[in-house]
Design a protein around this motif. Structure first.
Motif, mmCIF file in Angstrom:
data_model
loop_
_atom_site.group_PDB
_atom_site.id
_atom_site.type_symbol
_atom_site.label_atom_id
_atom_site.label_comp_id
_atom_site.label_asym_id
_atom_site.label_seq_id
_atom_site.Cartn_x
_atom_site.Cartn_y
_atom_site.Cartn_z
ATOM 1 N N PHE A 1 0.827 -1.202 0.000
ATOM 2 C CA PHE A 1 0.000 0.000 0.000
ATOM 3 C C PHE A 1 0.863 1.253 0.000
ATOM 4 O O PHE A 1 0.541 2.240 -0.664
ATOM 5 C CB PHE A 1 -0.946 -0.006 1.212
ATOM 6 N N ARG A 2 1.985 1.223 0.714
ATOM 7 C CA ARG A 2 2.892 2.372 0.704
ATOM 8 C C ARG A 2 3.397 2.649 -0.708
ATOM 9 O O ARG A 2 3.513 3.805 -1.126
ATOM 10 C CB ARG A 2 4.060 2.149 1.660
ATOM 11 N N ASP A 3 3.717 1.589 -1.458
ATOM 12 C CA ASP A 3 4.175 1.774 -2.840
ATOM 13 C C ASP A 3 3.090 2.417 -3.690
ATOM 14 O O ASP A 3 3.363 3.282 -4.524
ATOM 15 C CB ASP A 3 4.580 0.430 -3.449
ATOM 16 N N PHE A 4 1.854 1.988 -3.477
ATOM 17 C CA PHE A 4 0.742 2.576 -4.233
ATOM 18 C C PHE A 4 0.562 4.051 -3.893
ATOM 19 O O PHE A 4 0.286 4.872 -4.774
ATOM 20 C CB PHE A 4 -0.558 1.818 -3.967
ATOM 21 N N THR A 5 0.707 4.408 -2.617
ATOM 22 C CA THR A 5 0.546 5.822 -2.250
ATOM 23 C C THR A 5 1.650 6.672 -2.854
ATOM 24 O O THR A 5 1.424 7.839 -3.211
ATOM 25 C CB THR A 5 0.532 6.010 -0.722
ATOM 26 N N ARG A 6 2.853 6.104 -2.989
ATOM 27 C CA ARG A 6 3.940 6.854 -3.633
ATOM 28 C C ARG A 6 3.583 7.151 -5.083
ATOM 29 O O ARG A 6 3.727 8.286 -5.551
ATOM 30 C CB ARG A 6 5.245 6.051 -3.556
ATOM 31 N N ILE A 7 3.114 6.145 -5.798
ATOM 32 C CA ILE A 7 2.739 6.346 -7.205
ATOM 33 C C ILE A 7 1.568 7.320 -7.313
ATOM 34 O O ILE A 7 1.546 8.204 -8.172
ATOM 35 C CB ILE A 7 2.386 4.993 -7.855
ATOM 36 N N ALA A 8 0.595 7.173 -6.413
ATOM 37 C CA ALA A 8 -0.607 8.012 -6.468
ATOM 38 C C ALA A 8 -0.334 9.454 -6.057
ATOM 39 O O ALA A 8 -1.206 10.316 -6.203
ATOM 40 C CB ALA A 8 -1.704 7.416 -5.579
ATOM 41 N N ALA A 9 0.863 9.728 -5.544
ATOM 42 C CA ALA A 9 1.233 11.096 -5.188
ATOM 43 C C ALA A 9 1.802 11.864 -6.373
ATOM 44 O O ALA A 9 2.171 13.029 -6.236
ATOM 45 C CB ALA A 9 2.252 11.086 -4.047
ATOM 46 N N SER A 10 1.870 11.230 -7.550
ATOM 47 C CA SER A 10 2.426 11.879 -8.734
ATOM 48 C C SER A 10 1.562 13.051 -9.174
ATOM 49 O O SER A 10 0.379 13.138 -8.830
ATOM 50 C CB SER A 10 2.555 10.868 -9.880
ATOM 51 N N ASP A 11 2.158 13.931 -9.966
ATOM 52 C CA ASP A 11 1.516 15.172 -10.400
ATOM 53 C C ASP A 11 0.144 14.914 -11.027
ATOM 54 O O ASP A 11 0.044 14.256 -12.069
ATOM 55 C CB ASP A 11 2.417 15.867 -11.425
ATOM 56 N N PRO A 12 -0.944 15.428 -10.428
ATOM 57 C CA PRO A 12 -2.289 15.130 -10.933
ATOM 58 C C PRO A 12 -2.581 15.737 -12.308
ATOM 59 O O PRO A 12 -3.307 15.127 -13.103
ATOM 60 C CB PRO A 12 -3.217 15.708 -9.860
ATOM 61 N N VAL A 13 -2.043 16.919 -12.591
ATOM 62 C CA VAL A 13 -2.283 17.531 -13.898
ATOM 63 C C VAL A 13 -1.598 16.719 -14.997
ATOM 64 O O VAL A 13 -2.187 16.437 -16.053
ATOM 65 C CB VAL A 13 -1.784 18.988 -13.920
ATOM 66 N N MET A 14 -0.360 16.335 -14.753
ATOM 67 C CA MET A 14 0.374 15.541 -15.732
ATOM 68 C C MET A 14 -0.359 14.246 -16.047
ATOM 69 O O MET A 14 -0.525 13.875 -17.222
ATOM 70 C CB MET A 14 1.779 15.235 -15.212
ATOM 71 N N TRP A 15 -0.820 13.558 -15.008
ATOM 72 C CA TRP A 15 -1.455 12.271 -15.233
ATOM 73 C C TRP A 15 -2.866 12.406 -15.793
ATOM 74 O O TRP A 15 -3.310 11.547 -16.568
ATOM 75 C CB TRP A 15 -1.406 11.430 -13.960
ATOM 76 N N ARG A 16 -3.570 13.457 -15.461
ATOM 77 C CA ARG A 16 -4.858 13.725 -16.132
ATOM 78 C C ARG A 16 -4.634 13.816 -17.639
ATOM 79 O O ARG A 16 -5.361 13.186 -18.429
ATOM 80 C CB ARG A 16 -5.437 15.038 -15.613
ATOM 81 N N ASP A 17 -3.625 14.562 -18.047
ATOM 82 C CA ASP A 17 -3.362 14.763 -19.465
ATOM 83 C C ASP A 17 -2.901 13.481 -20.143
ATOM 84 O O ASP A 17 -3.239 13.224 -21.309
ATOM 85 C CB ASP A 17 -2.307 15.854 -19.649
ATOM 86 N N ILE A 18 -2.123 12.666 -19.432
ATOM 87 C CA ILE A 18 -1.663 11.402 -20.011
ATOM 88 C C ILE A 18 -2.840 10.500 -20.326
ATOM 89 O O ILE A 18 -2.955 9.941 -21.425
ATOM 90 C CB ILE A 18 -0.673 10.699 -19.062
#
Length: 302
Positions: free
Chosen positions: A231-248
């Motif tokens: 779960f800690r690994d998932f939270t690290r990934i989910a902390a990535s830039d939300p605007v960048m990933w919305r656009d991706i």
């Protein structure tokens, strides 16, 4: 085609490199270009005056401005390090400012979008060589960057048909000098590969962490308190830039939806095996996936 090296070459490849967007990737590239002597001068443009001020304070660029014309003046390489969704607007803005012979590249995670949204705005004599360094962290901003981010990582270049050969060679050499292994790939193939290796994992992470955040408060507090490694690994990934990933996700929707459908079918099969106590099928599946992890370790990508 691939090549790799971390050797520092004394002669700079570029006189003036202008990086548009000075976040994690942009600031890491700026640091690497300066530290390894790849460019005589590195400058940046960013719509945030605070980001520009921070980049100057950190000493990672010689100039920083919210004015694109000021940053692009005299540049022989322009690197777009902004969210993929901004490419059309940025391409339209920079097109009239570029001198013949300037090379344009990017660092985005969706390469068909780069060709579609940047290319049409560039004047004749300004080649576009889209690129994607497969590297990053969950942090953002100019202070998050570091020069060694790209060492031992892949950088995928997706030049359009008939791309300027010399421009491709120079961009390839840039990434080789910062320590990356360079792979040349067709843009649509890149987007499909990254849909499974990067985009779907991020989507899953956002979903799992979102599910946890929707739990009742007492359960949610225990999830945070007793978070195991997974779960800690998932939270690290989910902390990535939300605007960048919305656009991706919006710009690679077809490939992501195709891979997501296959994942959903596989998840349903696992759900059925658990429901019916099919231990042998579960063990066989987990054995296969364990082998994938070993392969990644053997390839020194872990």
């Amino acid at each position: 085609m691939s090549t790799a090296s971390t050797d520092t070459v004394s002669a700079p490849l570029f006189d003036r490199v202008a990086i548009i967007g000075i976040g994690l990737i942009g600031s890491s590239l700026a640091r690497a270009l300066a530290e390894y002597g790849i460019a005589r001068q590195v400058v940046c443009a960013d719509r945030s005056a605070d980001a520009c001020a921070k980049a100057l304070e950190l000493g990672i660029v010689a100039e920083a401005s919210t004015d694109l014309a000021a940053a692009l003046a005299g540049a022989d390489l322009v690197v777009l390090a902004t969210p993929v969704g901004s490419y059309a607007a940025v391409g339209e803005a920079i097109g009239p400012l570029l001198k013949p012979g300037t090379i344009v590249t990017d660092v985005g995670s969706v390469k068909q979008a780069a060709l579609r949204d940047i290319g049409p705005h560039l004047p004749d004599g300004v080649p576009l060589i889209p690129g994607h360094p497969v590297a990053g962290t969950e942090h953002s901003g100019p202070e998050a960057g570091f020069a060694t981010l790209f060492q031992g990582r892949w950088c995928i270049l997706t030049p359009p048909p008939g791309a300027d050969r010399q421009a491709l060679e120079r961009v390839t050499e840039l990434w080789r000098r910062v320590g990356s292994t360079v792979e040349i790939m067709e843009a649509s193939h890149h987007d499909r590969v990254l849909a499974i290796t990067s985009h779907l994992p991020h989507l899953i992470a956002y979903t799992i962490v979102g599910t946890a955040s929707d739990l009742e408060e007492d359960t949610k507090s225990e999830v945070i308190k007793f978070s195991a490694g997974g779960f800690r690994d998932f939270t690290r990934i989910a902390a990535s830039d939300p605007v960048m990933w919305r656009d991706i996700f919006l710009n690679n929707r077809e490939a992501v939806l195709e891979i997501l459908q296959r994942f959903t079918e596989d998840l349903t099969a696992l759900q059925r095996s658990i429901r019916w106590g099919e231990g042998e099928q579960l063990q066989d599946h987990f054995t296969k996936t364990r082998a994938v992890r070993r392969g990644i370790i053997d390839a020194k990508q872990a």
